[in-house]
Design a protein around this motif. Structure first.
Motif, PDB file in Angstrom:
ATOM      1  N   SER A  87      -5.184  18.577   0.948  1.00  0.00           N
ATOM      2  CA  SER A  87      -4.302  17.826   0.807  1.00  0.00           C
ATOM      3  C   SER A  87      -5.193  16.037   0.807  1.00  0.00           C
ATOM      4  O   SER A  87      -5.189  15.001   1.869  1.00  0.00           O
ATOM      5  N   TYR A  88      -6.046  16.121  -0.385  1.00  0.00           N
ATOM      6  CA  TYR A  88      -6.754  14.713  -0.630  1.00  0.00           C
ATOM      7  C   TYR A  88      -5.874  13.866  -0.525  1.00  0.00           C
ATOM      8  O   TYR A  88      -5.255  13.554  -0.932  1.00  0.00           O
ATOM      9  N   GLY A  89      -5.971  12.308   0.094  1.00  0.00           N
ATOM     10  CA  GLY A  89      -5.514  11.267   0.062  1.00  0.00           C
ATOM     11  C   GLY A  89      -5.540  10.348  -1.387  1.00  0.00           C
ATOM     12  O   GLY A  89      -6.864  10.694  -1.418  1.00  0.00           O
ATOM     13  N   ASN A  90      -4.252  10.071  -1.447  1.00  0.00           N
ATOM     14  CA  ASN A  90      -5.149   7.813  -2.763  1.00  0.00           C
ATOM     15  C   ASN A  90      -4.820   7.428  -2.161  1.00  0.00           C
ATOM     16  O   ASN A  90      -3.511   7.610  -1.750  1.00  0.00           O
ATOM     17  N   LEU A  91      -4.708   6.560  -2.619  1.00  0.00           N
ATOM     18  CA  LEU A  91      -3.929   5.266  -2.376  1.00  0.00           C
ATOM     19  C   LEU A  91      -3.911   4.386  -3.851  1.00  0.00           C
ATOM     20  O   LEU A  91      -4.668   4.227  -5.225  1.00  0.00           O
ATOM     21  N   ILE A  92      -2.270   3.799  -4.242  1.00  0.00           N
ATOM     22  CA  ILE A  92      -1.617   2.720  -4.913  1.00  0.00           C
ATOM     23  C   ILE A  92      -2.412   1.507  -4.215  1.00  0.00           C
ATOM     24  O   ILE A  92      -0.766   1.214  -3.799  1.00  0.00           O
ATOM     25  N   GLY A  93      -2.161   1.136  -4.790  1.00  0.00           N
ATOM     26  CA  GLY A  93      -2.053  -0.836  -3.680  1.00  0.00           C
ATOM     27  C   GLY A  93      -1.918  -1.792  -4.495  1.00  0.00           C
ATOM     28  O   GLY A  93      -2.645  -1.830  -5.317  1.00  0.00           O
ATOM     29  N   TYR A  94      -0.878  -2.784  -4.502  1.00  0.00           N
ATOM     30  CA  TYR A  94      -0.739  -3.791  -4.998  1.00  0.00           C
ATOM     31  C   TYR A  94      -1.611  -5.210  -3.806  1.00  0.00           C
ATOM     32  O   TYR A  94      -0.862  -5.268  -2.945  1.00  0.00           O
ATOM     33  N   SER A  95      -2.301  -6.656  -4.311  1.00  0.00           N
ATOM     34  CA  SER A  95      -2.047  -7.685  -3.821  1.00  0.00           C
ATOM     35  C   SER A  95      -1.987  -8.653  -4.435  1.00  0.00           C
ATOM     36  O   SER A  95      -1.360  -9.109  -5.644  1.00  0.00           O
ATOM     37  N   SER A  96      -0.686  -9.394  -3.858  1.00  0.00           N
ATOM     38  CA  SER A  96      -0.187 -10.778  -4.490  1.00  0.00           C
ATOM     39  C   SER A  96      -1.649 -11.659  -4.576  1.00  0.00           C
ATOM     40  O   SER A  96      -1.926 -12.324  -4.016  1.00  0.00           O
ATOM     41  N   ARG A 118     -13.310  16.580   2.796  1.00  0.00           N
ATOM     42  CA  ARG A 118     -12.977  17.796   1.850  1.00  0.00           C
ATOM     43  C   ARG A 118     -11.318  17.567   2.533  1.00  0.00           C
ATOM     44  O   ARG A 118     -10.798  18.524   2.220  1.00  0.00           O
ATOM     45  N   GLY A 119     -11.307  15.973   2.141  1.00  0.00           N
ATOM     46  CA  GLY A 119     -10.260  15.649   2.122  1.00  0.00           C
ATOM     47  C   GLY A 119      -9.134  15.678   3.347  1.00  0.00           C
ATOM     48  O   GLY A 119      -9.858  15.292   4.286  1.00  0.00           O
ATOM     49  N   PHE A 169     -10.024  10.911   8.802  1.00  0.00           N
ATOM     50  CA  PHE A 169     -10.436  12.067   7.718  1.00  0.00           C
ATOM     51  C   PHE A 169     -11.856  13.756   8.838  1.00  0.00           C
ATOM     52  O   PHE A 169     -12.207  12.942   9.394  1.00  0.00           O
ATOM     53  N   PRO A 170     -11.308  14.305   9.038  1.00  0.00           N
ATOM     54  CA  PRO A 170     -11.944  15.651   9.800  1.00  0.00           C
ATOM     55  C   PRO A 170     -13.583  15.578   9.395  1.00  0.00           C
ATOM     56  O   PRO A 170     -13.644  15.545   7.351  1.00  0.00           O
ATOM     57  N   LEU A 197       0.973  -1.174  -0.363  1.00  0.00           N
ATOM     58  CA  LEU A 197       0.331   0.129   0.021  1.00  0.00           C
ATOM     59  C   LEU A 197       0.942   1.852   0.189  1.00  0.00           C
ATOM     60  O   LEU A 197       1.986   1.728   0.602  1.00  0.00           O
ATOM     61  N   VAL A 198       0.683   2.369  -0.962  1.00  0.00           N
ATOM     62  CA  VAL A 198       1.609   3.599  -1.352  1.00  0.00           C
ATOM     63  C   VAL A 198       0.508   4.722  -0.987  1.00  0.00           C
ATOM     64  O   VAL A 198      -0.163   4.556  -1.564  1.00  0.00           O
ATOM     65  N   TYR A 199       0.898   5.473  -0.065  1.00  0.00           N
ATOM     66  CA  TYR A 199       0.148   6.892   0.873  1.00  0.00           C
ATOM     67  C   TYR A 199       0.608   7.815  -0.282  1.00  0.00           C
ATOM     68  O   TYR A 199       1.492   7.979   0.257  1.00  0.00           O
ATOM     69  N   LEU A 200      -0.840   8.184  -0.482  1.00  0.00           N
ATOM     70  CA  LEU A 200      -0.203   9.716  -1.587  1.00  0.00           C
ATOM     71  C   LEU A 200      -1.458  10.975  -0.837  1.00  0.00           C
ATOM     72  O   LEU A 200      -2.233  10.704  -0.538  1.00  0.00           O
ATOM     73  N   THR A 201      -0.228  11.726  -0.999  1.00  0.00           N
ATOM     74  CA  THR A 201      -1.404  12.701  -1.281  1.00  0.00           C
ATOM     75  C   THR A 201      -1.148  14.112  -1.691  1.00  0.00           C
ATOM     76  O   THR A 201      -0.501  15.015  -2.406  1.00  0.00           O
ATOM     77  N   ASN A 202      -2.938  14.989  -2.227  1.00  0.00           N
ATOM     78  CA  ASN A 202      -2.847  15.899  -3.282  1.00  0.00           C
ATOM     79  C   ASN A 202      -2.387  16.775  -2.557  1.00  0.00           C
ATOM     80  O   ASN A 202      -2.231  17.430  -1.620  1.00  0.00           O
ATOM     81  N   ASP A 203      -1.126  17.556  -3.280  1.00  0.00           N
ATOM     82  CA  ASP A 203      -0.030  18.739  -3.350  1.00  0.00           C
ATOM     83  C   ASP A 203      -1.304  20.472  -2.944  1.00  0.00           C
ATOM     84  O   ASP A 203      -0.957  21.446  -2.409  1.00  0.00           O
ATOM     85  N   GLY A 204      -2.542  19.860  -3.312  1.00  0.00           N
ATOM     86  CA  GLY A 204      -3.034  21.384  -2.838  1.00  0.00           C
ATOM     87  C   GLY A 204      -3.605  21.299  -1.498  1.00  0.00           C
ATOM     88  O   GLY A 204      -3.341  20.544  -0.679  1.00  0.00           O
ATOM     89  N   SER A 205      -4.596  22.680  -1.190  1.00  0.00           N
ATOM     90  CA  SER A 205      -4.970  23.357   0.098  1.00  0.00           C
ATOM     91  C   SER A 205      -5.872  21.687   0.927  1.00  0.00           C
ATOM     92  O   SER A 205      -5.786  21.480   2.186  1.00  0.00           O
TER      93      SER A 205
END
Length: 201
Positions: free
Chosen positions: A102-111, A136-137, A152-153, A92-100
């Motif tokens: 800070s929306y989260g995103n996930l890139i994940g792989y399953s074996s 709101r992110g 998230f809040p 699981l790779v956790y990412l955050t949008n660079d905007g104000s």
């Protein structure tokens, strides 16, 4: 001043719920490079400019490098876990949008039984009508035990970005087999309210 203090209280409670250090997990790291291990398998995860590169090793059949375009996102953290109790890992790779927001995103792989790996889909919050209008992110994602969670809040209608007042929501997900791929589907959510600087269910 009161609004600033209240926002800081929410942030502190958010960290307490997640159980991890916010400053570490959400550090802006343009050169993220880490290797995750599970038994004899390893997964190299590297951020190269606007690309995310995931390279497995020692899978029985396919060890193809996977490349993702992550323009506008920053890698915050990675985890490896067995989310479906089949004895093989999910990455699981956790990412955050660079905007104000800070929306989260996930890139994940399953074996796939240690032979290859396939991408995981995360059910969007927009499909959860009870929560979508308060979202709101500012996501925080992590695995607790073998359960994937997203925290998230909650924003009420008149809240500004710096001052959410609706409490904090934590969603728990289960990894299930879908028609095209495995999916993280929500199974439970809990809303925590902020009262007297304490987190209360």
């Amino acid at each position: 001043m009161f609004k600033l203090v209240k926002f800081l209280v929410i942030v502190c409670c958010f960290v307490a719920i997640s159980g991890l250090n916010l400053a570490v997990s959400f550090a802006q790291n343009p050169n993220f490079n880490q290797v995750l291990y599970w038994d004899n398998y390893s997964f190299s995860i590297k951020e190269d400019g606007d690309k995310l590169i995931i390279k497995p090793k020692n899978l029985a059949i396919v060890n193809r490098k996977e490349v993702h375009d992550i323009v506008g996102y920053t890698v915050n953290d990675v985890q490896i876990a067995d989310l479906n109790d089949d004895g093989y890992p999910e990455v699981l790779v956790y990412l955050t949008n660079d905007g104000s927001g800070s929306y989260g995103n996930l890139i994940g792989y399953s074996s796939n039984n240690g032979k290859s790996m396939s991408q995981i889909a995360l059910s969007p919050i927009e499909d959860m009508k009870a929560l979508a209008k308060y979202y709101r992110g500012h996501d925080y994602m992590q695995v607790k035990g073998n359960v994937f969670t997203r925290t998230f809040p909650l924003y009420l209608e008149d809240d500004i970005n710096a001052n959410p007042t609706g409490g904090i929501c934590e969603i728990q997900y289960k990894l299930v087999d879908g028609e095209a791929c495995r999916i993280l589907k929500p199974v439970k959510y809990t809303i925590y309210n902020i009262v007297d600087e304490k987190v209360m269910k």
